[in-house]
Design a protein around this motif. Sequence first.
Motif, PDB file in Angstrom:
ATOM      1  N   VAL A 122       0.861  -1.182   0.000  1.00 41.53           N
ATOM      2  CA  VAL A 122       0.000   0.000   0.000  1.00 41.53           C
ATOM      3  C   VAL A 122       0.896   1.230   0.000  1.00 41.53           C
ATOM      4  N   ASP A 123       0.803   2.028  -1.046  1.00 46.07           N
ATOM      5  CA  ASP A 123       1.603   3.241  -1.166  1.00 46.07           C
ATOM      6  C   ASP A 123       0.813   4.461  -0.690  1.00 46.07           C
ATOM      7  N   GLU A 124       1.503   5.576  -0.627  1.00 44.74           N
ATOM      8  CA  GLU A 124       0.896   6.896  -0.419  1.00 44.74           C
ATOM      9  C   GLU A 124       0.262   7.067   0.959  1.00 44.74           C
ATOM     10  N   LEU A 125       0.714   6.316   1.937  1.00 45.08           N
ATOM     11  CA  LEU A 125       0.270   6.558   3.307  1.00 45.08           C
ATOM     12  C   LEU A 125       1.263   7.511   3.966  1.00 45.08           C
ATOM     13  N   LYS A 126       0.745   8.494   4.667  1.00 45.13           N
ATOM     14  CA  LYS A 126       1.591   9.512   5.289  1.00 45.13           C
ATOM     15  C   LYS A 126       1.783   9.194   6.778  1.00 45.13           C
ATOM     16  N   GLY A 127       2.920   8.625   7.068  1.00 46.02           N
ATOM     17  CA  GLY A 127       3.232   8.303   8.460  1.00 46.02           C
ATOM     18  C   GLY A 127       2.286   7.285   9.062  1.00 46.02           C
ATOM     19  N   PRO A 128       2.129   6.083   8.462  1.00 45.31           N
ATOM     20  CA  PRO A 128       1.225   5.078   9.041  1.00 45.31           C
ATOM     21  C   PRO A 128       1.706   4.667  10.427  1.00 45.31           C
ATOM     22  N   TRP A 129       0.751   4.501  11.356  1.00 49.97           N
ATOM     23  CA  TRP A 129       1.135   4.136  12.727  1.00 49.97           C
ATOM     24  C   TRP A 129       0.287   2.987  13.241  1.00 49.97           C
ATOM     25  N   GLY A 130      -0.963   3.225  13.600  1.00 51.03           N
ATOM     26  CA  GLY A 130      -1.810   2.155  14.127  1.00 51.03           C
ATOM     27  C   GLY A 130      -2.500   1.376  13.026  1.00 51.03           C
ATOM     28  N   VAL A 131      -2.729   0.075  13.278  1.00 49.87           N
ATOM     29  CA  VAL A 131      -3.410  -0.800  12.325  1.00 49.87           C
ATOM     30  C   VAL A 131      -4.450  -1.624  13.068  1.00 49.87           C
ATOM     31  N   ALA A 132      -5.625  -1.780  12.446  1.00 58.95           N
ATOM     32  CA  ALA A 132      -6.673  -2.637  13.015  1.00 58.95           C
ATOM     33  C   ALA A 132      -7.425  -3.289  11.866  1.00 58.95           C
ATOM     34  N   VAL A 133      -8.008  -4.454  12.130  1.00 59.41           N
ATOM     35  CA  VAL A 133      -8.746  -5.195  11.104  1.00 59.41           C
ATOM     36  C   VAL A 133     -10.178  -5.376  11.578  1.00 59.41           C
ATOM     37  N   SER A 134     -11.130  -5.125  10.684  1.00 66.39           N
ATOM     38  CA  SER A 134     -12.541  -5.316  11.000  1.00 66.39           C
ATOM     39  C   SER A 134     -13.247  -5.883   9.782  1.00 66.39           C
ATOM     40  N   ASN A 135     -13.834  -7.073   9.948  1.00 67.05           N
ATOM     41  CA  ASN A 135     -14.535  -7.744   8.848  1.00 67.05           C
ATOM     42  C   ASN A 135     -13.634  -7.833   7.634  1.00 67.05           C
ATOM     43  N   ASN A 136     -14.001  -7.169   6.550  1.00 65.01           N
ATOM     44  CA  ASN A 136     -13.225  -7.281   5.317  1.00 65.01           C
ATOM     45  C   ASN A 136     -12.422  -6.026   5.012  1.00 65.01           C
ATOM     46  N   CYS A 137     -12.084  -5.254   6.025  1.00 61.87           N
ATOM     47  CA  CYS A 137     -11.317  -4.037   5.777  1.00 61.87           C
ATOM     48  C   CYS A 137     -10.187  -3.893   6.783  1.00 61.87           C
ATOM     49  N   VAL A 138      -9.207  -3.109   6.410  1.00 58.70           N
ATOM     50  CA  VAL A 138      -8.046  -2.800   7.244  1.00 58.70           C
ATOM     51  C   VAL A 138      -8.032  -1.297   7.472  1.00 58.70           C
ATOM     52  N   LEU A 139      -7.866  -0.892   8.732  1.00 63.88           N
ATOM     53  CA  LEU A 139      -7.849   0.521   9.080  1.00 63.88           C
ATOM     54  C   LEU A 139      -6.445   0.908   9.516  1.00 63.88           C
ATOM     55  N   VAL A 140      -5.985   2.083   9.056  1.00 63.60           N
ATOM     56  CA  VAL A 140      -4.642   2.569   9.360  1.00 63.60           C
ATOM     57  C   VAL A 140      -4.724   4.035   9.781  1.00 63.60           C
ATOM     58  N   THR A 141      -4.062   4.384  10.890  1.00 59.67           N
ATOM     59  CA  THR A 141      -3.953   5.811  11.218  1.00 59.67           C
ATOM     60  C   THR A 141      -2.757   6.390  10.463  1.00 59.67           C
ATOM     61  N   GLU A 142      -3.000   7.516   9.780  1.00 57.83           N
ATOM     62  CA  GLU A 142      -1.919   8.245   9.124  1.00 57.83           C
ATOM     63  C   GLU A 142      -1.533   9.393  10.045  1.00 57.83           C
ATOM     64  N   ASN A 143      -0.421   9.204  10.737  1.00 60.43           N
ATOM     65  CA  ASN A 143       0.004  10.163  11.751  1.00 60.43           C
ATOM     66  C   ASN A 143       0.274  11.538  11.153  1.00 60.43           C
ATOM     67  N   LEU A 144       0.879  11.565   9.978  1.00 61.22           N
ATOM     68  CA  LEU A 144       1.181  12.844   9.329  1.00 61.22           C
ATOM     69  C   LEU A 144       0.050  13.297   8.421  1.00 61.22           C
ATOM     70  N   GLY A 145      -0.804  12.383   8.020  1.00 58.50           N
ATOM     71  CA  GLY A 145      -1.946  12.741   7.174  1.00 58.50           C
ATOM     72  C   GLY A 145      -3.154  13.173   7.981  1.00 58.50           C
ATOM     73  N   GLN A 146      -3.069  13.063   9.323  1.00 62.52           N
ATOM     74  CA  GLN A 146      -4.145  13.490  10.240  1.00 62.52           C
ATOM     75  C   GLN A 146      -5.479  12.819   9.907  1.00 62.52           C
ATOM     76  N   CYS A 147      -5.423  11.505   9.614  1.00 63.64           N
ATOM     77  CA  CYS A 147      -6.658  10.819   9.233  1.00 63.64           C
ATOM     78  C   CYS A 147      -6.575   9.331   9.553  1.00 63.64           C
TER      79      CYS A 147
END
Length: 536
Positions: free
Chosen positions: A329-354
């Motif tokens: 997965v490209d274009e993530l700005k400062g990925p930090w936390g990761v979690a999985v729910s059902n069929n998706c993956v969630l990532v916190t972008e520390n520098l992307g504020q999202c």
Amino acid sequence: MKDTAVSSPAPQEDTCNDHGKPLELFCEACNAVICVNCLAHNHKHHEYNLVTDSCESLRECLSPVEGKKEALKKVMSAIAEREGEIRERGEGVLEEIHEMVDDIIAVLRQSERKLAEQAKRVTDAKLKVLSKQMNSAEKSFSLLEDVANDVEQSLKVSISQKVLRSKKQMMERMSEVTAEINVEELHPKEKADFVLSKDIKLLHHIGDIVTYSSTALQQCRVKKVGCFERQPEEKSISLSLSIEAPDSSLLSVPLSSLRCSLVPAGRGKPIHTTITTSTDPGVYRIQCNLSTSGYHTVKVQVYDVLLEDASLVVPINPYLKNIAPLHVVDELKGPWGVAVSNNCVLVTENLGQCITILDREGKKVKSLGGVKGSGNVNFSFPRGLAITPDKFILVSDSDNHRVQKISMDGYLIASVGEKGNGPLQFNTPFGIAVSPRTGQVFIADKINHRIQVLNPDLTFSHSFGSEGSANGQFSYPVGIAIDDQEFIYVTDFKNHRIQKLSSNGQFLDKFGIKGSGPGQLNGPHGIAIDTGATGL
């Protein structure tokens, strides 16, 4: 004289009392032996058979009886065999008891020697102190006697006027000698104040004779303990299993009574294992050549009882040397936390504020936030990420010193926290984890050097930890994870270690020192647990 063979006389054939005819027939209806005349007169139209045929039929009826006899012979043989096994087991247990008692006696003898040596050391040390005091007291006493004798002698042999001329010097001498002697310091410093502290509670109960009935065993379950371990030399892997009773106690059974196999899901062919005991009572080491990944059924048999199947997951082939990523997965700005729910993956972008949500193929579905700020679903350097049992997102909004609860659609459900060091106050929260059993939320409160625990409704429950390097203390805790037994694992950043604690903060274990070698860490951040398979 010729030998005459003696033979048994042939059985006399019965005759009918009424007709004098042979009783050759058997009336089934009347259950009586009859002759042909009886059949014509009194048993007309009755069902009958020849006596010989009826006897043969009766003989055939013996077949089930003979079958039962054979079955009972086998049962009696099995009982006799089991009796032998029980007697042999009883003798074995008695031998084990004798060996155990011998071992206990040997340990007691060793303890006796150690205690005797300890008592002698204490006694000698105390006597040594008193001996020095006695020497000092004797010297002082001798000096005082000399001074007293000198004065007495002078008074006896010298003229009084002459003695009195030396009075001042004598007084100064006596004063000097008595001043140098501190009688209080010469009082015994040591006391006979040592006793034997007895601790023999365990000796009153050194074991039990436990029997495992089929009914009791059927209520037990198999449980995986710890994680997979690779055995490169044997080209196999090992894991630990225990047999847990309904009261959560672990059963210890003889190795000879234990069988275990692993069956890969969908493949059906069992993989046989080698079983050994471990250092922990009730825990068994299982070793096998297991090269397949995915779900496996664990089949355990104790004596002749097959326990309820358990399952485990082998996450990867343990012999793969190179593991290629499935997706990048490209274009993530400062990925930090990761979690999985059902069929998706969630990532916190520390520098992307999202928070970015990806599908299983790594394609971006949506982003939540994206604007630095302190409003709802705005972030200032988001870090930790977790999913609640009811499928809401929890994110530690670090520089806003709060935790936000957000729906998968991006709507704010709740927000708690402000900067501070009290309950529901944070100073740069980082890692976040949710208990799979209680739903409680555990947050690594980094600059407060503690773990803060919230209830599922985000009210304050408790906190534990303080700044330091002792067990249970933290120096900037960053990552946090919870296993399926409710144990907490924290990456202790500046202490360069991972700590294992109970859910109420009691220290259990730790791992790591600063460095780059095996078993060493350098500022650990994230941590995750494979609860389905390896444990950590």
